[in-house]
Design an enzyme around this catalytic site. Structure first.
Site, PDB file in Angstrom:
ATOM      1  N   GLY A   1     -30.303 -37.186 -29.982  1.00 14.23           N
ATOM      2  CA  GLY A   1     -30.013 -38.612 -30.101  1.00 14.23           C
ATOM      3  C   GLY A   1     -28.550 -38.951 -30.249  1.00 14.23           C
TER       4      GLY A   1
ATOM      5  N   TRP B   1     -26.216 -39.265 -27.826  1.00 11.95           N
ATOM      6  CA  TRP B   1     -25.827 -40.259 -26.819  1.00 11.95           C
ATOM      7  C   TRP B   1     -26.448 -41.617 -27.128  1.00 11.95           C
ATOM      8  CZ3 TRP B   1     -24.984 -38.495 -21.101  1.00 11.95           C
ATOM      9  CH2 TRP B   1     -24.028 -37.479 -21.070  1.00 11.95           C
TER      10      TRP B   1
ATOM     11  N   ASP C   1     -37.454 -37.725 -24.077  1.00 13.32           N
ATOM     12  CA  ASP C   1     -37.251 -36.282 -24.158  1.00 13.32           C
ATOM     13  C   ASP C   1     -38.586 -35.602 -24.401  1.00 13.32           C
ATOM     14  OD1 ASP C   1     -36.293 -33.560 -25.200  1.00 13.32           O
ATOM     15  OD2 ASP C   1     -34.443 -34.544 -24.617  1.00 13.32           O
TER      16      ASP C   1
ATOM     17  N   ASP D   1     -42.260 -35.962 -20.388  1.00 11.47           N
ATOM     18  CA  ASP D   1     -41.601 -35.066 -19.437  1.00 11.47           C
ATOM     19  C   ASP D   1     -41.141 -35.903 -18.248  1.00 11.47           C
ATOM     20  OD1 ASP D   1     -40.680 -33.048 -17.882  1.00 11.47           O
ATOM     21  OD2 ASP D   1     -42.607 -32.025 -17.639  1.00 11.47           O
TER      22      ASP D   1
ATOM     23  N   ASP E   1     -28.307 -35.918 -19.717  1.00 16.15           N
ATOM     24  CA  ASP E   1     -27.575 -34.785 -20.282  1.00 16.15           C
ATOM     25  C   ASP E   1     -28.515 -33.598 -20.451  1.00 16.15           C
ATOM     26  OD1 ASP E   1     -25.398 -33.424 -21.304  1.00 16.15           O
ATOM     27  OD2 ASP E   1     -25.809 -34.030 -23.365  1.00 16.15           O
TER      28      ASP E   1
ATOM     29  N   LYS F   1     -25.236 -34.596 -15.821  1.00 16.58           N
ATOM     30  CA  LYS F   1     -24.578 -33.300 -15.993  1.00 16.58           C
ATOM     31  C   LYS F   1     -25.039 -32.364 -14.879  1.00 16.58           C
ATOM     32  CE  LYS F   1     -25.860 -30.620 -19.416  1.00 16.58           C
ATOM     33  NZ  LYS F   1     -25.989 -30.111 -20.791  1.00 16.58           N
TER      34      LYS F   1
END
Length: 838
Positions: free
Chosen positions: A56, A58, A76, A92, A117, A157
């Protein structure tokens, strides 16, 4: 045997410690902060979707930098601890169930920013890990295309691998601008980079092959080129010498060197510079070294070439100065006729240009004045705005510290405050307040005839009823008394206003008059035992003085006076106070009959020998005193009726038993009646306070008391409330604590800014950064807290080593009375030294 180092110690860098200090859940929060500092995408966003958001960090950054009313959703696989104003989902991102949950949460909204990320579980092999990361990024892009608004941003990312270029190509097809960057918070040894995609094109239909990893990451076979394809077919043009230049040695003159536009290019082509001008050869700058350097330029180094360029600059200045002097000499040698013609032409031109120049000068002066005035006005507006912002900031701080209520400021006092009696000083201010705005009334009265005196219907009825009830003699007495009062008021109103002394406020009445206070003090003084023998003499003297005062007052009332004509001035009537004109009719009748004489000329007051007359005199004196007491001494001076002050109600502070009893009384009438009935019991006595001895009353109160029919739980409830009220700090203490907290927070913010500057510095080592950070926090008083020390008093006969006493935890120190005395003696010595120095 070698010592094994700690595995994860190197990962605890400066951003790890900064995340711990600032409260972020992960060090990756600083990556998003640095990306946002560069691209500015969080400030404009109203809805955000964070994929792979655990733990958490971000989400914390997004909640901090985005507007307050923004919608933030985090997804998540693992559960995320709740955050304020943030919605978290455990799904998911590669499944359809996650898409349905997001649609249910976002409804019809489109998000402005999508963050990713996420990284897979690594450790199998580098090739497999890189492919898993690229596949996860592709799934995140698929969700972003479903929920991202037109013009939105997608930050993800990516690992540097062979799948990086295909991903970049897909991003470029869907977004207007794609940039790859690596923030400073990302570790150098990590292969991660962040791709910022801005300006989502939002196509109507996206090819499903873009999100198929088999198609997106498929290897393209590159056909090998043959040797014939690598050889260029066209022969390049041969580059030789310049046309007409057959030698490598070039000799040039110093004049060409001075005229060259690019001296560096000129020196690269020249081999020798010949100084053909005698005047330049004799110049002081042309030294022997310069002559040697000019003979062979190809062998010169950087230093010698720079000296030649400096020599060229000096010669050019010399030649320019010489040319100016020659031009000046040519101008002086003009013929006198040409000079005269030129003077005449200049004079004519000046006469023509004079008015134009004057107008231009005036216009310029006017423009300059206007510009200065405008600048002053802008500066004044800025100053007012700054002052207003400062006041608003102070008010906001006071509201945050709960020193003021929102919208109500105790500290800010405007020009028009609330009305206060203390602002009235003197009779003039009082008349202004009582008169008010009488302009409309004056206008109305000025239109009417001057001779009419207006009396209300109620007053007419009162006068007619009074005339019908009274005898002619009593009516004459009443009129005489009213005339006396009006004459007395006229004499008072004719006093010059300039002789008024600003005394005390006429509207502020003291609780007790000075005479009453003096009388009480005197009675307390004479109640002592030493004055017990002279009590009878004092009573006799008091009776004599009262009789003399009574006789003088009756003589003044019985003196006949001619009644003056009633006043007809409307202005005087308007100023006359209500308390003097409206006297009770019965009182006026009594006073009037006392003051009127008999037709025979004998006064009624002379028959003072008879008992009946004396009793009537006493009654009339009491009535007159009552009237004077009701109107007060200030009624004649200030024109206001002073009402006697009633004693204020004394509020008792009830104990818990009293509060519980009050609750019973307020809740049930039957219980109230039962309490009243039970109050008549054998413990109730009618003695007044002071009749019984104090020790006896206290003993009775302690032992002879009836238990009140109240519930113990109710009493305990009120007792608990009292404890809570007593535990609250007073307002000044709360304000002081709030100010102290504000100072600490301000100092903490300043220290954080300095710490960020130290952390972002590249020139110093990590060890120096840690030392500087430690010194910064130490100066700010934010270092480690002082450990608690428990003091244990040593007993006699115990040696130096003392075991830990039972029940004592942590650091403890053994002290004795001798040590305390020694410390006090040392402090006294230091104090004496300080006094001697002074």
């Amino acid at each position: 045997m070698g010592k094994k180092g700690k595995v994860g110690k190197s990962r605890r860098d400066k951003f790890y410690h900064l995340a711990k200090e600032t409260g972020y859940r992960s060090r990756s929060a600083f990556k998003l902060i640095q990306l946002n500092r560069r691209f500015q995408f969080l400030q404009k966003a109203r809805a955000l979707l964070d994929l792979c958001a655990a733990p958490g960090g971000w989400l914390q950054v997004a909640a901090k930098f985005m507007p307050v009313s923004s919608l933030i959703v985090g997804v998540d696989l693992v559960p995320i601890k709740p955050l304020p104003n943030v919605v978290t989902l455990q799904e998911d991102i590669t499944t359809e169930r996650c898409r349905q949950a997001l649609r249910k949460e976002l409804k019809t909204w489109k998000v402005d920013v999508v963050l990713n990320d996420g990284a897979p579980n690594v450790g199998a092999s580098w090739v497999h890990d890189a492919y898993s990361q690229a596949h996860l990024t592709l799934m995140a892009l698929r969700l972003a295309c479903d929920f991202l608004a037109r013009g939105g941003c997608f930050i993800t990312k990516v690992f540097r691998s062979r799948d990086y270029q295909p991903l970049l190509w897909i991003f470029q097809q869907l977004f207007h601008r794609v940039q790859a960057t690596k923030p400073q918070a990302s570790r150098h040894e990590s292969a991660e980079i962040f791709v910022v995609c801005q300006g989502f094109l939002a196509p109507d239909k996206v090819d499903a092959k873009f999100f198929d990893p088999k198609f997106a990451f498929k290897e393209v076979e590159v056909q090998a080129k043959t040797v014939t394809e690598l050889v260029t077919k066209k022969k390049p043009k041969a580059e030789g010498y310049a046309e007409g230049d057959l030698t490598l040695y070039h000799r040039t003159s110093v004049t060409d060197f001075l005229r060259a536009a690019n001296p560096v290019d000129f020196l690269s082509k020249a081999s020798e510079i010949s100084i053909d001008d005698e005047e330049l050869a004799q110049h002081p700058a042309t030294t022997e070294d310069i002559r040697v350097c000019c003979q062979d330029i190809k062998v010169l180094g950087r230093k010698e070439l720079r000296s030649l360029l400096n020599w060229r600059t000096k010669l050019r200045r010399y030649v320019a100065k010489k040319l100016k002097e020659q031009a000046k000499a040519l101008d002086i040698s003009l013929s006198s006729e040409e000079e005269e013609e030129g003077d005449e032409e200049e004079a004519v031109a000046e006469t023509k240009q004079a008015p134009e120049e004057e107008e231009e000068r005036e216009e310029e002066q006017l423009n300059r004045t206007l510009a200065e005035m405008k600048a002053q006005e802008v500066a004044e507006l800025k100053r007012k705005k700054k002052k207003l912002l400062r006041e608003q900031r102070k008010q906001r701080e006071r509201v945050e510290l709960k020193m003021d209520l929102p919208g109500v400021s105790i500290a800010d006092e405007g020009e028009t405050g609330m009305f206060s009696l203390r602002t009235i000083r003197g009779q003039q201010l009082l008349e202004e307040v009582t008169q008010g705005d009488m302009n409309a009334a004056d206008t109305f009265l000025s239109d009417l005839p001057r001779d009419d005196i207006y009396v209300s219907d109620a007053e007419d009825d009162d006068d007619t009823s009074l005339e019908s009830d009274l005898d002619p003699e009593e009516l004459a007495g009443v009129r005489t008394h009213s005339d006396l009062k009006e004459q007395k008021y006229l004499r008072f109103t004719q006093v010059d206003d300039n002789k008024e002394e600003e005394g005390e406020n006429p509207l502020l009445v003291p609780l007790e008059e000075k005479a009453v206070l003096q009388e009480e003090q005197a009675s307390l003084w004479f109640s002592k035992d030493g004055f017990s023998g002279i009590e009878d003499d004092a009573d006799e003297a008091l009776e004599i003085s009262q009789a003399q005062l009574l006789y003088k007052s009756r003589q003044k009332e019985q003196q006949p006076t001619d009644p003056p004509p009633p006043p007809t001035n409307l202005k005087t009537e308007k100023k006359s106070p209500q308390g003097q004109n409206e006297v009770p009719k019965e009182t006026e009748a009594i006073l009037g009959t006392e003051a009127v004489t008999d037709p025979g000329g004998e006064e009624r007051g002379n028959s003072s020998d008879s008992d009946s007359s004396s009793s009537e005199d006493e009654d009339s004196w009491k009535v007159s005193r009552g009237v004077k007491r009701g109107r007060g001494s200030k009624a004649d001076e200030d024109g206001f009726e002073v009402v006697p002050i009633q004693d204020p109600v004394k509020y008792r502070i009830l104990d818990p038993e009293g509060l519980a009893l009050g609750a019973v009384i307020a809740s049930s009438k039957k219980a109230k009646r039962d309490l009243i009935d039970n109050s008549f019991n054998r413990y109730a006595f009618n003695e007044e306070e002071g009749e019984l001895p104090e020790w006896f009353a206290q003993e009775e109160k302690q032992h002879r008391i009836r238990q009140l029919p109240v519930d113990k739980k109710e009493v305990e409830h009120y007792r608990k409330r009292w404890r809570e009220i007593n535990a609250r700090p007073i307002k000044k203490v709360a304000e002081a604590k709030a100010r102290k907290k504000r100072r600490v927070l301000k100092k903490l913010e300043q220290t954080k800014k300095k710490a960020e500057a130290v952390v972002n510095t590249v020139d110093i080592s990590e060890r120096e950064k840690v030392a500087q950070l430690r010194s910064l926090y130490k100066k700010a008083g934010l270092g480690k807290e002082k450990r608690q020390v428990t003091y244990v008093v040593a007993k006699k006969g115990v040696g130096r080593k003392v075991r830990r006493p039972a029940g004592v935890k942590g650091h403890f120190k053994v002290v004795d009375s001798r040590m305390k005395k020694d410390q006090r003696a040392q402090q006294r010595k230091e104090q004496k030294k300080k006094h001697k120095r002074k």
